[in-house]
Every structure is written in C-alpha cells, then in structure tokens.
Design a protein around this motif. Structure first.
Motif, short mmCIF file in Angstrom:
data_model
loop_
_atom_site.label_atom_id
_atom_site.label_comp_id
_atom_site.label_asym_id
_atom_site.label_seq_id
_atom_site.Cartn_x
_atom_site.Cartn_y
_atom_site.Cartn_z
N SER A 574 0.15 10.65 16.15
CA SER A 574 -0.46 9.44 15.59
C SER A 574 -0.77 8.44 16.70
O SER A 574 -1.83 7.82 16.74
CB SER A 574 0.52 8.85 14.56
OG SER A 574 0.10 7.60 14.13
N ASP A 578 -4.33 6.90 18.08
CA ASP A 578 -4.60 5.48 18.33
C ASP A 578 -5.24 5.29 19.70
O ASP A 578 -6.12 4.45 19.87
CB ASP A 578 -3.29 4.68 18.28
CG ASP A 578 -2.93 4.26 16.87
OD1 ASP A 578 -3.73 4.56 15.96
OD2 ASP A 578 -1.87 3.64 16.68
N ALA A 580 -7.11 7.42 21.32
CA ALA A 580 -8.50 7.89 21.26
C ALA A 580 -9.37 6.88 20.52
O ALA A 580 -10.49 6.57 20.93
CB ALA A 580 -8.56 9.25 20.59
N VAL A 581 -8.84 6.33 19.41
CA VAL A 581 -9.59 5.31 18.65
C VAL A 581 -9.85 4.10 19.54
O VAL A 581 -10.96 3.58 19.60
CB VAL A 581 -8.79 4.90 17.38
CG1 VAL A 581 -9.36 3.64 16.76
CG2 VAL A 581 -8.82 6.04 16.36
N GLY A 582 -8.82 3.66 20.26
CA GLY A 582 -8.96 2.49 21.14
C GLY A 582 -10.03 2.69 22.19
O GLY A 582 -10.86 1.80 22.44
N MET A 597 -19.76 5.93 17.62
CA MET A 597 -19.44 5.57 16.23
C MET A 597 -19.06 6.80 15.40
O MET A 597 -18.08 6.77 14.66
CB MET A 597 -20.63 4.84 15.60
CG MET A 597 -20.42 4.47 14.14
SD MET A 597 -18.84 3.65 13.80
CE MET A 597 -19.34 1.95 13.75
N LEU A 600 -15.74 7.88 16.43
CA LEU A 600 -14.74 6.91 15.99
C LEU A 600 -14.39 7.12 14.52
O LEU A 600 -13.20 7.13 14.15
CB LEU A 600 -15.27 5.49 16.23
CG LEU A 600 -14.35 4.37 15.73
CD1 LEU A 600 -13.03 4.38 16.49
CD2 LEU A 600 -15.02 3.01 15.88
N LYS A 601 -15.40 7.32 13.68
CA LYS A 601 -15.13 7.49 12.25
C LYS A 601 -14.29 8.75 12.01
O LYS A 601 -13.36 8.74 11.21
CB LYS A 601 -16.45 7.55 11.48
CG LYS A 601 -17.11 6.18 11.35
CD LYS A 601 -18.18 6.15 10.29
CE LYS A 601 -19.45 6.79 10.74
NZ LYS A 601 -20.57 6.57 9.84
N SER A 602 -14.64 9.81 12.74
CA SER A 602 -13.88 11.05 12.59
C SER A 602 -12.43 10.87 13.04
O SER A 602 -11.49 11.28 12.35
CB SER A 602 -14.57 12.14 13.42
OG SER A 602 -13.80 13.29 13.43
N PHE A 604 -10.82 8.06 13.22
CA PHE A 604 -10.15 7.08 12.37
C PHE A 604 -9.61 7.76 11.11
O PHE A 604 -8.47 7.53 10.70
CB PHE A 604 -11.13 5.96 12.01
CG PHE A 604 -10.46 4.67 11.64
CD1 PHE A 604 -10.25 3.68 12.59
CD2 PHE A 604 -10.03 4.45 10.35
CE1 PHE A 604 -9.62 2.50 12.25
CE2 PHE A 604 -9.40 3.27 9.99
CZ PHE A 604 -9.20 2.28 10.95
N HIS A 605 -10.44 8.62 10.53
CA HIS A 605 -9.99 9.33 9.34
C HIS A 605 -8.80 10.23 9.68
O HIS A 605 -7.81 10.28 8.94
CB HIS A 605 -11.12 10.16 8.72
CG HIS A 605 -10.67 10.93 7.53
ND1 HIS A 605 -10.50 12.30 7.56
CD2 HIS A 605 -10.32 10.54 6.28
CE1 HIS A 605 -10.07 12.70 6.37
NE2 HIS A 605 -9.95 11.66 5.58
N SER A 607 -6.69 9.72 11.98
CA SER A 607 -5.55 8.83 12.21
C SER A 607 -4.91 8.45 10.88
O SER A 607 -3.68 8.44 10.74
CB SER A 607 -6.03 7.58 12.96
OG SER A 607 -5.05 6.59 12.95
N LEU A 608 -5.73 8.16 9.88
CA LEU A 608 -5.18 7.78 8.57
C LEU A 608 -4.36 8.93 7.97
O LEU A 608 -3.31 8.72 7.37
CB LEU A 608 -6.31 7.41 7.61
CG LEU A 608 -7.13 6.17 7.95
CD1 LEU A 608 -8.37 6.08 7.07
CD2 LEU A 608 -6.30 4.90 7.79
N MET A 609 -4.85 10.15 8.17
CA MET A 609 -4.19 11.30 7.54
C MET A 609 -2.88 11.67 8.20
O MET A 609 -2.03 12.32 7.59
CB MET A 609 -5.14 12.52 7.57
CG MET A 609 -6.41 12.35 6.77
SD MET A 609 -6.08 11.69 5.14
CE MET A 609 -5.07 12.98 4.46
N ASP A 611 -1.06 9.30 10.00
CA ASP A 611 -0.48 8.05 10.46
C ASP A 611 1.05 8.02 10.33
O ASP A 611 1.58 8.24 9.24
CB ASP A 611 -1.10 6.90 9.66
CG ASP A 611 -1.14 5.63 10.49
OD1 ASP A 611 -0.84 5.71 11.69
OD2 ASP A 611 -1.49 4.58 9.93
#
Lengths: 632, 286
Positions: A574, A578, A580-582, A597, A600-602, A604-605, A607-609, A611
């Motif tokens: 997780s 973070d 990679a997202v940053g 973008m 990032l969306k990929s 981010f999703h 990351s949510l799964m 987290d």
C-alpha cells in the motif's frame, strides 16, 4: 631457570620480532595504498578515455555496444546478421555509427553488468534481465524510460522497408500503428510494473513448454509396443497399463485398450493423449530392459523446472479449488487465499484433485533418470541428444540446441529427427481425465529478450533507432527465423521449425491454481523439499502431507505467521502504491504530463483496493469472523 | 541501494553536485526515479537555502516533501519534515491545485502508519478529505479526496460503513456526473458492493457504468468482463452474460479467459446457436 643471556636473547628476539611485525605492517599498508592509488589513477584515466571517446564529434566513429547472454546456437549469428544490415544502412554509415555485439555468458552476466553500470562503462544497449542491480526502482536509475517514444509508428515499418507480398491490411497496420501496437504482446515484455513505464524493447518470443521426442526411438518403441499388444498373453508391464480398479477400489492403469489406441500404434506419431503418453513411457522402460539398454529412460528429467512434467500438470490438478477460493471472479488466486482455504477446510492435501496430483507426480518421476534432482538442464539435454532418453520437455529457447545436437552426432547412424508436441491431455476414458480437462492457456504470452538503453549512453537516439530497426517487421521476422526463435512482431512468420512453439490460446487461466512452490519463507522450503522427496520415492504421500501440515499448524511458523506476514506485506505494498501515486501526480503537475493521468487513475484504484492491507483483513474476517487478526 | 547512489554522486566528484541547480535537478530526477532516499539527501540542503520567492522553490519543496515522506525505511524525523514542508506549501499556495495536493498528502500522512509507533489520525485525515471534497467539487483533486474519504470510512469493514461510503460516492457522482474520475468512482462503488456487502446486482450495475466509461485499469478490462459475465449468470440473466463473454472473445483475443468464455457461451446458448461466436484462429491471435 633462565640465564641473563638467555633472557637478553629472548628480549632481543621479541624486540626484533616487534620491529619486523611493524615493518611488515608498514609494507602491507604501503602495498594496499599503492594498489589503491594505482587503481584510482587507472580508473580515472579510463573514465577520461571513455569520456573522450564519447564526445560526439561529427568525424568521430560512434560505436554502440549491444550486450546479452543468449549464447544458444543461432542467436548470436542472427543478431550479427541484423547488426550488419543496420550498419550498412546509408544514413547509419553517413553518421559514422557502428553497432557491435557483446555476448556474455549467463554465469557472469550479473557481475559484468553490475560492475559496468556502477562504473559508467556499461554497454549502450543491454538485456535488462539477470542484473540484480537494476531490480525494482533501480531500473530507472540505470536504464531510460521509453514510454514517450512508443506511441509513434516505427519508421522502419514504412513500406520501403517491408518485404514485398505482405497483405495490404498488414502493410497499412505496420505503417500507421504506434510502435507499441506492432508487438504481439503490446510491448508488455518491456513494461515495468513497479515504475509504470516501458524500459525495454523485446525482440523475440521465448515460446511455450513442449515435449521433444526422438523419432528413431519412437518408431522402434512403438513397434515393440505394438508387438506386446498383440501378444497372447500380454506381458505384465502392459497389462498394468490398462485402466482398472485395484484391489482396494482405487483407480489404476492409464487407458483402455480401444480401436483408437490400435490405430495410433499403426502410425509413427507421438502420443496424442495422456494415457498413450504413460503407455509409451512404460514401453520405453520395457524396451530398455528387453534390449539391455540400462541408460535409456523415458523422460530426461532434471532439477530444471521446465524438465519436470509434474510441475506442468500440477497447475491443472490444483485449479479445481478456484471456484471455492476466489471470491471475485476474474482475480488471480492469491497464495494467502489458497492457504486460508486450506485452514478452513475448503481443500486439503488429501482432497481428490491433490491426491490425484500426488499419484501422477510419483508415477511420472519413475520415468526420469535415477537421481534426477542432481542433474542440471545441460546434462538432461545431453542425455536426450545421446539417445538415452525418449522424451525431454523444455521451451523454444532450447529448441535450436536440441535440434542441432540431434542432427550433428558424430556417427550418421546416431543422428535422429526430433518431433515437437504440446503436453497431451487425457482422453475421456483415460485416467485423470476428470482432473485434467485442458491445458493452461498460453494466451498471455509475453515477448522476451528485452533490450534496454543505458541511461549513460551518449548515443541515445542511435540506440533507439537500432531497437526500432531490430523490431521492424521484416528484420525481426528474418532475425527470428535465423535464430530459430519466435518473432515479437505482429504478422511476422516464424520458421517452420518453430511453428510448434507458437502459443496455443485455448486453455485454463494460468493463475487460478493453488501454487505453494513459490510461496516463500519456510513453507516454501518445507513444501518443495517434501514434494521432491516424495517424487524420488524417499517418503510416501502420508509422510509428505504430515510434513507440510505439521509446518502449517506450527503456532510460531505456520498459518499464524503467514497471516501476520501477509498483512505486513499488504501494508508495505500500500505504501509502495502511495509512492507511485505521488510521483505520477508530481509528473502530471510539474511536468504537465497528461499521459500520467491514465496511469494515476489505475494506480489510485489499485491503492484503494489494497489500502492498508484491507484485503487480508477482509479475508480473515470471511474465514474467522470476529476473531482478532493475528499479531506477532 | 539509495545510499550507493548518494555515495556515487558524492564520490564521483562531479562538479555539478556542488552546484545548487545541478543538485536540485538531480534530486528531482531521483524522485521521478523513485529513489527517494537519494533525493532526500540531495534536496534537503538545497531546499533549506533556496529563496522562497524563486519560481522553482515550489517544485523543489514539493519534491523534497515526497522524498522525506517516502524515503525507505521511513523515519519519524523524515515524516515530520514532510509534514512541515507540505504544511508550508499548503499555507503558501492556498486555494490553488498544488496547495490542495499538499493538503491531500497531509491527510494521507495522518491516515497511514508510517513508522513503528506512529499513531494514525483518522479524524484529521477525514476532515481534510471532507474539506477538499467540498472545496474542489468536480475537480480531479476533489474526486480523489472523495475516494480517499470513502475508503477510510469503509476501512471499518462493517456493512454500515460500506453503505455510508457508497452513499458518499454516489452523491459525488450525482453532483459531478462529467468528472473524468467517474470510471474509478463507479468501479470502486462496484468493489464496495461486492467485497463488503456481497450484493451482486448493484455491483454489476456499477461495473457496467465503469465499463461504459472505460475502466481505469485498461489492461485488466478482460478480467472485469469475465467477472461481469459470471455475475450476470448468478443473476439469471443469460443473454447479458453472453454479451459480456462475447466481448472477451471479440475485443480481447489474447485474454486468458477466452476459452472459459467460449465454454460458458456454449452452455448458455444451447438453444441459440447464433450466440456462439467462432473460435479465434490461434495464429491470428499472435
């Protein structure tokens, strides 16, 4: 009692010894300092020399080196052919550019690349694998990200570079498609999942696992088998091959005696079903005994995993638990899901599919040479080439060596033809048919030999140009045909010799099996160790199961530890997400990189799964309700 | 390895490292290469002396904040440095995008256990996400805040928390139907329905919306299609299931679910032979 003289002598000697020791220390220290200075000066001079030679002057020759470890017969020659073609291009000659090949043995490739990458003297282009230094995020430190260069068409796929006679739609596609899309795998073989970018250009396909048969032995042994089938009474070894129930009611034998079997015996083709395959292996053993050929074995097994057919079939046997273990269809079966399923009793090592796998692997191991775990890949190949094994299993990367070896035996009468087939599946009336419905799909085939561009090369544009040339349709096709590897480019034809290695898309998804071989930690050691002992016949199935289950039930090292490690790993993952997202956000904002973008969306999703380890926490809840999650 | 990088940079005696500009450039590059520890050591002295009124201060400070946050292994001292830097950026930049990004990072640092003994501060994180969601409604950063807020609420792993998270996201989508983050939001709503609540029908509806807009993870689309086909079967909607399976075969010929999709269609289409697409030619796939 020591005399004063003696005392004096001892003192003198001690004094002298101290002086000598000090002198020795000074000399040794001096040698070390001198060696260090000489080495530093030499390193500095070499660096200056390298920098001098790298200065881009219009009149200076630019030499780019390409390094890899593919020493298999044909590969270097094919690569050299492509290099010579490139070096002969008018614009390359006009620019005074020359490509050189540097093939390094696999055994020292890691050390070679590590040293040269650190010292700044690494080749301009290199196979990015087998280099520990560039694992993880370090890939970006030493090699150049290529994502921004792959969206435009490959200039060497323009019509003037293509072979005549290609279909119009293929010509149109190659001319206009983004470079990335011209790869059979969409260039996934060059993608880095950690860094979310493309760091290499794959130039060939590795192909899938296949069985190689010695045609001479096949002919002789099938004739021997046909005689045995017609004999009355049939020999014991053959009667044991017919499928039946043994005294305890368990299934024994491999296949029934049917007209289709008799028809197969009449022609020279290798086994078409798994039952025929086992029958053939039994026949090889009987033939070796009858002909007093003590070195002849059915399968040239070794400690090289592709040579161990039990591992190939294991994925299919253990895929039967997937529906009960995978909560959300479409996802891979994670090892912790498999283990949680074992813990909850959804499956066990005594479940029919796993028990069938144990039976299968024990029987198939008896077809390998004695002590096969002590044999390596090359020894296994040699045994097959020498005619001491009827079958060997391996991938396309070994095909050239095997074919050439078989055709270049010293005595013409020893030479033999090689037949290549996929691993067979059981027919409807054969043993294990309920557990082996189909092979594992090869649809997710990824192109190999990924060539990356050194960050420090002063000739980046030429390195990229050469890789575009290597991965153009016409060059890649002929390169692959000459090397006897599979091409990496859409529409490129393999040699007839390599057609049997083309991926077969039909089959089971590859990641729905219980796989404890790469589970890591102590469990991996216990599981694989016990499995190998079982395969060699040193322990029986009960002992294998007892050893693995004892480890899993151990309150310190077993499942408790797996849960703790899984949560820790998920939390670390997780944090990695973070990061990679940053970085993607940073690139998007400060570099105005809009392509970030989508990534990032990929991310981010993802990351949510994952987290904060939410997946193992939910899995625990599902299997253990409100019981507290294990802790150290 | 990061230490090796630092040592190499220093030991190589590069004249550039003495130059602030070069050090800043190298530090920012290190961040982009995920080499956060090297970036931290390169940027820390540079940022301390960089004039705040210089246009590059913001980029250098943000990069140092990321480096301090993500340097491995994490240390309390570095996390506190990251906190200070992002707070300063948030103060200075106020309402603009980078200020909002800095606040998102502050919320995330509060939410996550960064080092042994670190106590997560969910209240602070939730309040920042909530404020950003309101202040930047419909913008990328506002949608990200909404997703993080929903994720934090759902982390409770209870039915009530999952429904609260779904309601929050549904409300966001209703207010901002055209956001480019809609596919991610729909997909996450589907995930919450299936993984938290085991409710297939609303999950399939949400995934269908995500599919129509394009899944965030494009390369995994075939996997989601397989999942949607299976869900449609469980809901006794064979025609819909066939439609999802056909998409696997026709739009994703290299999908590992191709054979299974064929088998499912064959089983579902026993009365409707036209529903069965022809199997792909193996060689044409490659």
């Amino acid at each position: 009692m020591r005399t004063p003289f003696l005392r004096h002598l001892i003192l003198c000697r001690c004094f002298n010894a101290r002086i000598i020791m000090k002198l020795n220390n000074i000399i040794v220290f001096g040698i070390i300092v001198t060696a260090y200075v000489v080495s530093a000066v030499r390193f500095g001079l070499l660096q200056m020399q390298i920098r001098r030679t790298r200065v881009d002057r219009d009149d200076a020759e630019r030499v780019l080196r390409v390094t890899h470890w593919q020493l298999e017969p044909g590969f270097r020659e094919a690569m050299q052919w492509a290099i010579d073609r490139y070096n002969a291009l008018p614009h390359v000659q006009a620019a005074n550019v020359r490509i050189e090949q540097l093939a390094i043995t696999e055994r020292v490739y890691n050390q070679f690349m590590n040293v040269h990458l650190i010292s700044g003297t690494a080749p301009d282009i290199a196979n990015r694998g087998k280099t520990r230094l560039v694992q993880g995020n370090n890939m970006a430190r030493f090699y150049t990200a290529l994502g921004e260069y792959i969206s435009d068409p490959n200039p060497y796929n323009q019509p003037q570079y293509l072979n005549p006679g290609l279909p119009d739609d293929l010509v149109d596609f190659l001319e206009n498609a983004p470079w990335q899309d011209t790869f059979v795998d969409g260039m996934l073989g060059g993608y880095d999942w950690t860094l979310n970018d493309y760091y290499a250009i794959p130039i060939s396909g590795l192909g899938s696992l296949r069985l190689f048969y010695n045609r001479t032995l096949l002919r002789d042994i099938k004739a021997f088998l046909a005689e045995a089938v017609e004999a009355d009474p049939q020999p014991d070894w053959l009667r044991h091959c017919w499928i039946r129930k043994d005294e305890g009611g368990a299934e024994a034998g491999f296949l029934p005696d049917t007209p289709s079997l008799r028809a197969w015996l009449e022609h020279g083709e290798p086994p078409e079903t798994l039952g025929q395959f086992f029958l053939y292996c039994e026949a090889v053993q009987a033939y070796a005994k009858a002909r007093a050929m003590p070195f002849l074995v059915p399968i040239s097994g070794s400690n090289y995993d592709p040579g161990n057919l039990a591992f190939l079939y294991k994925r299919i046997f253990t895929s039967h638990f997937a529906d009960d273990l995978i909560e959300v269809p479409g996802e891979n079966l994670r090892q912790i899901e498999a283990l949680a399923g074992w813990e909850s009793g959804i499956w066990s090592f005594r479940s029919p599919p796993f028990k069938a796998f144990l039976d299968f692997s024990r029987i198939i191991s008896t077809y390998f040479p004695r002590g096969f775990l002590g044999l390596d890949r090359e020894q296994a190949q040699r045994r097959f080439i020498l005619g001491n094994a009827a079958i060997i299993s391996s991938g396309a990367w070994d095909a050239s060596g095997i074919f050439l070896g078989a055709q270049q035996r010293d005595r013409p009468e020893d030479r033999f033809e090689v037949i290549v087939t996929p691993a067979p599946m059981p027919a409807a009336d054969e043993r294990w048919q309920e557990y082996l419905p189909m092979n594992v799909t090869e649809a997710s085939f990824v192109a190999g030999t990924p060539l990356a561009i050194n960050q420090q090369t002063p000739h980046f544009r030429w390195a990229l140009d050469f890789l575009q040339f290597m991965s153009s349709h016409s060059i890649n096709e002929e390169f692959a045909q000459r090397a006897n590897w599979l091409p990496a480019i859409v529409g490129a034809e393999p040699s007839d010799f390599m057609r049997p290695f083309m991926p077969i898309p039909a089959g089971l998804p590859p990641n729905v099996s219980v796989n404890l071989i790469w589970v890591g930690g102590g469990l991996q050691n216990v599981y694989t160790g016990a499995l190998k002992l079982f395969m060699t016949g040193d322990i029986d199935a009960d002992e294998f199961i007892e050893r693995v289950e004892r480890f899993l039930r151990n309150p310190r090292t077993g499942m408790h530890s797996r849960w703790v490690r899984e949560l820790q790993w998920a939390q670390d993952f997780s944090r990695a997400r973070d990061r990679a997202v940053g970085v993607e956000e940073f690139r998007m904002t400060f570099r105005e990189d809009e392509t970030a973008m989508d990534r990032l969306k990929s991310l981010f999703h993802g990351s949510l799964m994952m987290d904060r380890g939410v997946f193992p926490l939910q899995l625990w809840q599902r299997h253990h309700g409100d019981a507290p999650y294990p802790e150290f | 390895m990061a230490w090796v990088s630092v040592v190499l940079v220093v030991a190589s005696g590069c004249a550039e490292t003495k130059d602030r500009e070069a050090a800043a450039k190298a530090g920012i590059e290190a961040v982009e290469f995920f080499d956060f520890t090297a970036a931290l050591h390169l940027l820390r002295p540079v940022q301390a002396e960089w004039p705040e009124d210089d246009p590059r201060w913001l980029e250098i400070t943000y990069a140092l904040g990321l480096a301090a946050w993500h340097a491995s292994p994490p240390r309390q001292e570095w996390i506190e440095l990251a906190d200070r830097l992002f707070e300063r950026i948030a103060e200075r930049e106020g309402d603009n995008l980078i200020g909002a990004m800095a606040r998102m990072n502050l919320a995330r640092i509060a939410e996550i256990v960064d080092f042994p003994g670190d106590e997560p501060d969910f209240e602070t994180a939730l309040s920042i996400y909530d404020a950003l969601r309101t202040e930047y409604a419909g913008e990328d950063i506002g949608m990200q805040a909404a997703l993080r807020q929903a994720s934090l609420i759902a982390f409770d792993l209870t039915e009530a928390s999952a429904r609260q998270a779904i309601a929050l996201l549904a409300e966001e989508l209703e207010r901002n139907p055209d956001t480019r983050w809609a596919p991610v939001v729909w997909q996450y709503i589907g995930d919450l329905y299936i993984r938290w609540l085991n409710e297939i029908e609303p999950a399939l509806e949400a995934y269908t919306r995500a599919y129509e807009l394009g899944f965030a993870s494009v390369h995994r689309t075939h996997e989601f299609l397989w999942m949607m086909g299976r869900f449609a079967e469980q809901l006794d909607r064979p025609q819909e299931a066939i439609q999802w399976y056909r998409k696997i075969i026709e739009e994703h010929p290299r999908s590992v679910y191709g054979t299974w999709a064929h088998q499912r269609i064959a089983r579902l289409a026993e009365d409707d032979a036209d529903a069965l697409p022809p199997p792909p030619d193996p060689l044409s796939v490659f």
